[in-house]
Design a protein around this motif. Structure first.
Motif, PDB file in Angstrom:
ATOM      1  N   LYS A  49      -8.977   1.906  -3.837  1.00 39.85           N
ATOM      2  CA  LYS A  49     -10.004   1.726  -2.794  1.00 39.85           C
ATOM      3  C   LYS A  49     -10.253   0.248  -2.528  1.00 39.85           C
ATOM      4  CE  LYS A  49     -13.068   4.212  -5.094  1.00 39.85           C
ATOM      5  NZ  LYS A  49     -12.199   4.708  -6.172  1.00 39.85           N
ATOM      6  N   ALA A 106      -3.298   4.977  -7.658  1.00 41.20           N
ATOM      7  CA  ALA A 106      -2.297   4.084  -7.073  1.00 41.20           C
ATOM      8  C   ALA A 106      -1.303   3.688  -8.160  1.00 41.20           C
ATOM      9  CB  ALA A 106      -2.970   2.846  -6.505  1.00 41.20           C
ATOM     10  N   GLY A 107      -0.236   3.036  -7.758  1.00 39.28           N
ATOM     11  CA  GLY A 107       0.754   2.651  -8.747  1.00 39.28           C
ATOM     12  C   GLY A 107       1.252   3.911  -9.432  1.00 39.28           C
ATOM     13  N   GLN A 143      -3.050   5.028   1.283  1.00 40.47           N
ATOM     14  CA  GLN A 143      -3.811   3.790   1.476  1.00 40.47           C
ATOM     15  C   GLN A 143      -3.556   3.230   2.868  1.00 40.47           C
ATOM     16  OE1 GLN A 143      -2.177   1.812  -2.066  1.00 40.47           O
ATOM     17  NE2 GLN A 143      -4.286   1.343  -2.694  1.00 40.47           N
ATOM     18  N   ASP A 150     -12.571  -1.566 -15.011  1.00 40.52           N
ATOM     19  CA  ASP A 150     -11.221  -1.070 -15.178  1.00 40.52           C
ATOM     20  C   ASP A 150     -10.826  -1.293 -16.633  1.00 40.52           C
ATOM     21  OD1 ASP A 150      -9.295   0.161 -13.790  1.00 40.52           O
ATOM     22  OD2 ASP A 150      -8.416  -1.636 -12.896  1.00 40.52           O
ATOM     23  N   LEU A 169       0.829  -1.200   0.000  1.00 42.59           N
ATOM     24  CA  LEU A 169       0.000   0.000   0.000  1.00 42.59           C
ATOM     25  C   LEU A 169       0.869   1.257   0.000  1.00 42.59           C
ATOM     26  CD1 LEU A 169      -2.797  -0.959   2.569  1.00 42.59           C
ATOM     27  CD2 LEU A 169      -2.727  -1.304   0.089  1.00 42.59           C
ATOM     28  N   ASN A 170       0.379   2.285  -0.698  1.00 43.19           N
ATOM     29  CA  ASN A 170       1.083   3.567  -0.599  1.00 43.19           C
ATOM     30  C   ASN A 170       0.685   4.257   0.707  1.00 43.19           C
ATOM     31  OD1 ASN A 170      -1.336   5.014  -1.019  1.00 43.19           O
ATOM     32  ND2 ASN A 170      -1.081   4.899  -3.251  1.00 43.19           N
TER      33      ASN A 170
END
Ligand code: ADP
Ligand code: ZN
Ligand code: ZN
Length: 731
Positions: free
Chosen positions: A232, A383-384, A205, A549, A201-202
């Motif tokens: 999420k 994210a990423g 998150q 997605d 997780l970043n």
């Protein structure tokens, strides 16, 4: 059978449109009956109801009949769920018997024996193995025996029932709950499959997950406000894993359209052997099976759509509502409940955290966060490494469109076709053309029963009314002047598919809308084709905007971005903003950033302006301020009495009488009777009365007095009417 006046009776909720319970006699009446189903005589019929209470008879003792059969030895609907359903009946002013019938899967509403719950297995969790090694259970206790037995390997629950009667109670002791894992038969084999690990997780998150973890074990409402692709779902998965490790259950609600095999696969890979799906496409028997497995505390994670909010959760640990802004969480007929709101009600009753997630939160939830009723968790970045798409507005005023597309958009599509990339063209209108008109006299095809234009569907060669579903053949000539120059006006998805395929031969055009995905599995085949990454043009309606997605898409075009703004509905702006942001959010990856093009006739519209310059948060702030200033939800509360009838006179006389018998209440304003926004549908006239109050208790108080009077009105027999508390549609 004791028929003396003092003898207690069963108070049974029956699936009838009558807002009362019915008295029945039975032997040995006690509290153990509450929540059990019984079959009873009712007139000449035989009905299945649920015992809602036991107590003194209201009916005359001689008129009380005995039940025919007790269908459950143990309560089927227990404690919290029955209490919540009573709350639902009260809040939505709907008969408890019908609420119960809505909550129960079909097979459980009848007298047939309960469907077999697939074989369930019990095994030791990691903490259970430790407990066994450390001798954590008292020697000689049933719990110690259970630990020892499972130390030999997973056991079918049915075998344990024979060997260790009472083991279920031991396994549910609070301190021991986390020692055991329940697995469904078919899944038992995969139970030992290693969970696929998620990404690290970043920072944001991790902070969000920590906040949710800290709340496990008590009620707390969260609004997880994170842009599309911000991760999420990773927060849901992380929190669920913790809840499961504590031996508790999680309920995850998603909009119907978002529950794809891909999502299910992702959950099952990460939580092997623990996830059961519950949605309307399941066969009735399967729904009942999942429901029962949950009722026995055996289903770890139930992933379902709206009605799954009624899943029993004896070991509840967490409730998640993904895409919480989605209107699909509100049932649009019969019992008009909001699954999102009920999730919060249940969370409070069950003392578990509730996590509402969205990239475009509803204004209701944002206002709740503002008022401190929900704790807001922000994930502002993707994210990423994915970057947010850039957005351009294409002003189509005075432009010559080709097949409904602006020249600049055609160029943008062409360059991507050349590069063999993926594109998405969004148009919120299915069919070939929204209008079929006569060039000679101006006539256009209009549904005789709805005062709405027919949509032309060319593949099926039909005119189709999207309001009442009526269909008729396409006329050869104008019924008004006889001319053969009938011309389709405007562009639906079917027409866009056709024209794009002609313009760009050699690249597949994939249409995704209600017509093209009717066959079961069709939607997933189409989405799989898109996910393969091969070049294609996706054309579709809002089905494309929800939860899918599509990282390979590099261009998203939204046609008629302003169409919603012409509508009278005060929620149109919110819907449109959510739609634009959700569609735009489908695009882009780290190495292929996305571009969004909005084609509009109103490039200066303040909504588009705010949305583009400040994003959804800025839009939501402005819109909330406007709603507050103009006295609209979420700052006031609405209830709507809708009525319809083929006979306008009967309709008016009912609503007039309704208005006249409304109790006076200083805190509640009544508006109407007034015509509904679409005044005629399927041959019926439609009118409504709107109630408005800044106080929920005042509004509820009025409804509580008014509804019985309304039900008693003789004029009500000639109309169809209903109450909608917290309506989403003004229509
Ligand atoms: P959301 O539910 O907010 O739309 P997802 O949880 O589906 O977002 O995440 C979007 C994509 O980013 C997924 O492919 C997911 O695997 C990936 N992802 C999520 N969190 C991370 C992370 N911390 N590091 C790398 N990739 C991540
Ligand atoms: Zn004509
Ligand atoms: Zn119609």
């Amino acid at each position: 059978l004791d028929k003396s006046p003092a003898a207690p009776v069963l108070k049974v909720a029956l699936p009838l449109p009558l807002d009362r319970l019915f008295d029945y006699a039975a032997p040995e009446i006690g509290r153990g009956w509450i929540g059990c189903r019984v079959s009873v005589p009712f007139g000449h019929r035989r009905l299945v109801g649920v015992v809602a209470a036991v107590g003194a008879a209201d009916s005359e003792p001689t008129r009380i009949k005995a039940i025919l059969q007790r269908l459950d030895a143990q309560p089927l609907i227990s404690g919290e769920l029955l209490q919540t359903l009573r709350w639902v009946a009260g809040y939505y002013h709907h008969p408890l018997g019908e609420v119960l019938a809505t909550a129960l899967p079909g097979p459980l509403r009848g007298t047939r024996p309960l469907p077999q719950v697939g074989e369930t297995w019990l095994l030791l969790s990691a903490t259970g193995r430790r407990a066994l090694a450390e001798g954590a259970a008292r020697r000689g206790s049933r719990l110690a025996a259970l630990l020892a037995r499972l130390g030999e390997g997973a056991q079918p629950a049915a075998a344990l029932d024979m060997e260790l009667p009472g083991w279920r109670d031991s396994a549910r002791l609070p301190r021991a709950r986390a020692w055991f894992d329940w697995r469904e038969g078919a899944m038992a084999a995969s139970a030992d499959a290693a969970a696929v690990a998620g990404p690290a997780l970043n920072e944001e998150q991790a902070a969000a997950l920590a906040a949710v973890s800290a709340a496990i074990g008590s009620y707390r409402g969260f609004l997880l406000d994170g842009v599309t692709g911000s991760g999420k779902t990773e927060i849901y998965l992380g929190a669920i894993a913790q809840v499961l490790a504590g031996g508790r259950q999680a309920l995850v609600l998603v909009p119907e359209i978002a529950l794809t095999p891909q999502l299910l696969r992702r959950f099952r890979e990460r939580l092997p052997g623990r996830v059961m799906a519950l949605h309307s496409a399941l066969a009735d028997g399967e729904r009942a099976r999942v429901w029962l497995a949950a009722a026995r505390g055996e289903a770890g994670v139930v992933l379902g759509t709206r009605s799954a909010v009624f899943t029993p959760l004896p070991n509840a640990g967490l409730i998640v509502v993904d895409e919480e802004h989605d209107a699909a969480f509100k049932q649009a007929d019969a019992l008009r409940y909001s699954a999102r709101d009920l999730a919060l009600v249940r969370g409070r009753a069950l003392a578990v955290p509730v996590l509402l997630g969205s990239a475009t939160p509803s204004l209701e939830s944002l206002a709740n966060a503002e008022a401190g009723r929900l704790q807001r968790l922000l994930l502002p970045r993707r994210a990423g490494a994915a970057r947010p798409p850039s957005v351009r507005v294409l002003d189509t005023r005075g432009q010559r469109l080709q097949d409904g597309l602006a020249p600049e958009l055609i160029d943008a599509l062409a360059s991507r076709v050349e590069r063999r990339e993926q594109m998405l063209v969004f148009r919120n209108r299915r069919g070939f053309a929204p209008l079929l008109a006569c060039r000679a006299c101006g006539w256009h095809a209009e549904c005789e029963r709805c005062d709405a234009a027919y949509t032309l569907h060319r593949q099926s060669r039909r005119l189709h009314c999207h309001h009442c579903d009526r269909e008729r053949p396409v006329p050869e000539a104008c019924p008004s002047c006889g001319s053969h120059e009938l011309k389709p006006l405007g562009h639906g998805t079917e027409r866009l598919e056709e024209s794009l395929a002609q313009r760009f031969p050699g690249i597949p055009v994939i249409r995704i809308d209600r017509d093209s995905t009717r066959r079961r599995g069709a939607l997933d085949e189409k989405l799989d084709a898109a996910r393969s990454g091969d070049a294609c043009i996706l054309v579709g309606t809002q089905m494309l905007a929800k939860g899918h997605d599509l990282p390979e898409v590099t261009l998203v075009a939204v046609l008629n971005a302003d169409a919603g703004l012409m509508r009278a509905d005060y929620r149109a702006a919110e819907r449109l903003a959510q739609l634009v942001i959700q569609v735009a959010g489908r695009a882009g990856r780290a190495d292929k950033p996305g571009q969004v093009m909005l084609q509009t006739l109103q490039p200066d519209h303040p909504l588009l302006h705010t949305l583009l310059s400040g994003g959804y948060p800025a839009f939501a702030r402005e819109e909330l301020a406007l709603r507050r200033a103009t006295g609209l939800p979420p700052y006031v509360h609405h209830a709507l009495v809708r009525a319809e009838a083929p006979d306008m006179v009967a309709l008016r006389s009912f609503l007039q009488a309704a208005r006249e018998c409304a109790p006076a209440s200083a805190g509640v304003q009544l508006h109407g009777p007034m015509p509904a926004p679409s005044e005629r549908r399927a041959g019926r006239w439609r009118m409504q009365i709107l109630l408005e109050s800044s106080s929920r208790p005042d509004l509820q108080g009025l409804l509580g007095e008014w509804m019985p009077r309304l039900r008693a009105l003789p004029q009500g027999r000639r109309v169809r009417w209903s109450l909608d508390v917290d309506p989403l549609e003004a229509d």
